[in-house]
Design an enzyme around this catalytic site. Structure first.
Site: not given
Ligand code: EPZ
Length: 421
Positions: A22-23, A116, A121, A307, A399
């Site tokens: 999915k990701n 969420c 996020r 995850d 999802r």
């Molecule tokens: C991706 O989300 C995945 N989703 C998430 O999977 C996964 O949990 C996450 O990466 C971490 O591995 C998809 O790929 C569609 P991040 P993403 O930006 O990219 C912080 C699932 O269950 N952050 O890597 O949105 C954030 O709050 C989903 O399939 C900032 O601070 O996650 C988190 O603490 C859930 N500022 C950390 O970074 C930003 O601008 C990592 O988040 C962006 C993120």
């Protein structure tokens, strides 16, 4: 709304095929917005989130056909540059259309994604990266409004308080493919899904080096063409089935997974005493002796994936002894704890850690899904628990898991879906 009903305990046995990731599929679908030419994407899992992304693409004026797991995308001539709130609120990953639309149409308007169930996020790193490429960005009436006559390559550091960001890396990498000059993303995310996106972009004609490392270099090109691509197997789905074998003391062969994408989980499960054997593209998971408690900390890839944290916690809940889970990516990602407690789990939260005291057996109970991976943890717990478990709000599960109850049924689970009265 549907609910899933499980009678346990069951030992799962048999073979299960892993679907496409999915990701990976979601950002690759967004990347089709960078070209006028037709793209074919294969092994796309038929999930709610994929359908949401299809709605966003169609709303932009892109033609999309989805049959089985084959997606045909024809972006020729799309001109709408707005990704509306009604879709982005369904799936915050929709935000990764910002970079491609801006790079292609020179302007983009994408609803600012909310939080969420797993926590706040933020998208500050996305915006920092897009601004670094020369875009004018502001937030107006709940939308991120971006404008740029011509994006210019830049060196941008994308590490935040919680490490690298997967989708911020994707957003900036996609925008940079059509920027003038070279872009370096420092502290880029190294997840396999980022590498998959980079490989798709390269097939479209992008010039990218270093995907999978913390330094990604992109040399901008004038235009990108169409491409045909097959997404990688879903490592989180594969990992969920591996934990399912462990928690039910079963014997499952996972077909079509990428063993090299699952290092952190394999290491943890083997520490606990789970027998894991690799046979070519198959991974066989069995429990041949009593398991031992393990500690785990979630980290950016190749660290232990956040995850799979909830799924592992369900397993630890029935391993005799004390296990400690520390969640470093989403410190609030513990919605599953209260639901597991309803099934008799003994878990104490201390800051960003959860202290899990294993119990002999969980007992079935009515529980509520809260987010995608917490729902999976409740399914695993329900299969190990004695008695009936009803999991409500399973749209969360849909999802990210392709027909999970059918796959589990084939492995011998006593599981079915019914309408929630
Ligand atoms: C991706 O989300 C995945 N989703 C998430 O999977 C996964 O949990 C996450 O990466 C971490 O591995 C998809 O790929 C569609 P991040 P993403 O930006 O990219 C912080 C699932 O269950 N952050 O890597 O949105 C954030 O709050 C989903 O399939 C900032 O601070 O996650 C988190 O603490 C859930 N500022 C950390 O970074 C930003 O601008 C990592 O988040 C962006 C993120």
């Amino acid at each position: 709304m549907d609910k899933i009903v499980i009678m346990g305990p069951t030992k799962l046995k048999g073979t299960v095929e892993v679907s496409g990731a999915k990701n990976s599929a979601l950002p690759i679908m967004a990347a089709t917005l960078l070209t006028n030419e037709r793209c074919i994407i294969k092994k796309v899992p038929p999930l709610r989130d994929v359908n949401t992304m299809i709605k966003i693409l169609r709303n932009l004026g892109v033609k999309v056909q989805f049959e089985g797991s084959r997606l045909a995308v024809d972006p020729k001539g799309y001109s709408n540059y707005v990704a509306p709130y009604k879709y982005v609120k369904e799936m915050r990953a929709s935000f990764c259309v910002l970079g491609p639309i801006l790079a292609k149409l020179r302007c983009a308007q994408v609803s600012y994604p909310g939080g969420c169930a797993i926590g706040n996020r933020p998208v500050d790193l996305h915006m920092k990266g897009i601004r670094a490429l020369g875009a004018d960005l502001k937030i107006e009436h709940g939308y991120v409004v971006a404008k740029a006559k011509q994006l210019k390559g830049a060196h941008v550091y994308l590490g935040g308080a919680f490490g690298s960001s997967v989708l911020a890396t994707d957003n900036v990498m996609m925008a940079a493919t059509l920027a003038r000059g070279k872009t370096v993303i420092e502290n880029a995310a190294c997840e396999p899904e980022v590498v998959d996106l980079a490989e798709f972009l390269t097939k479209m004609g992008a010039r990218i080096k270093g995907a999978g490392t913390h330094f990604i270099e992109i040399d901008g090109v004038k235009k990108l063409g169409g491409a045909e691509y097959e997404v990688i197997p879903d490592r989180i789905e594969a990992g969920t089935f591996m934990v399912a074998a462990a928690i039910t003391k079963g014997d499952i062969t996972i077909r079509g997974a990428r063993y090299d994408h699952l290092g952190a989980l394999i290491d943890k499960l083997q520490d606990a005493g789970v027998a894991i054997a690799r046979h070519g593209k198959d991974i066989r998971v069995r429990v041949l002796r009593s398991l031992k408690p393990v500690d785990l900390t979630t980290l950016p890839y190749p660290g232990f994936p956040t995850d799979l944290q909830a799924q592992m916690m369900a397993l630890m809940a029935v391993i005799d002894g004390i296990s400690v889970v520390t969640e470093k990516i989403y410190p609030d990602r513990y919605m599953h704890v209260s639901e597991l407690a309803r099934m008799g789990a003994q878990i104490k939260l201390e800051g960003d850690s959860a202290i899990v005291k294993g119990v002999k057996e969980l007992s079935g109970a009515p529980v509520m899904a809260s987010d995608l991976r917490a729902s999976a943890a409740l399914v695993l717990a329900g299969m190990a628990a004695r008695g009936r478990t009803d999991i409500s709000r399973v749209y969360h599960l849909d999802r990210g898991y392709d027909r999970i109850e059918q796959k589990l049924l084939r492995l011998g689970a006593n599981i079915h879906r019914e309408k929630e009265e």
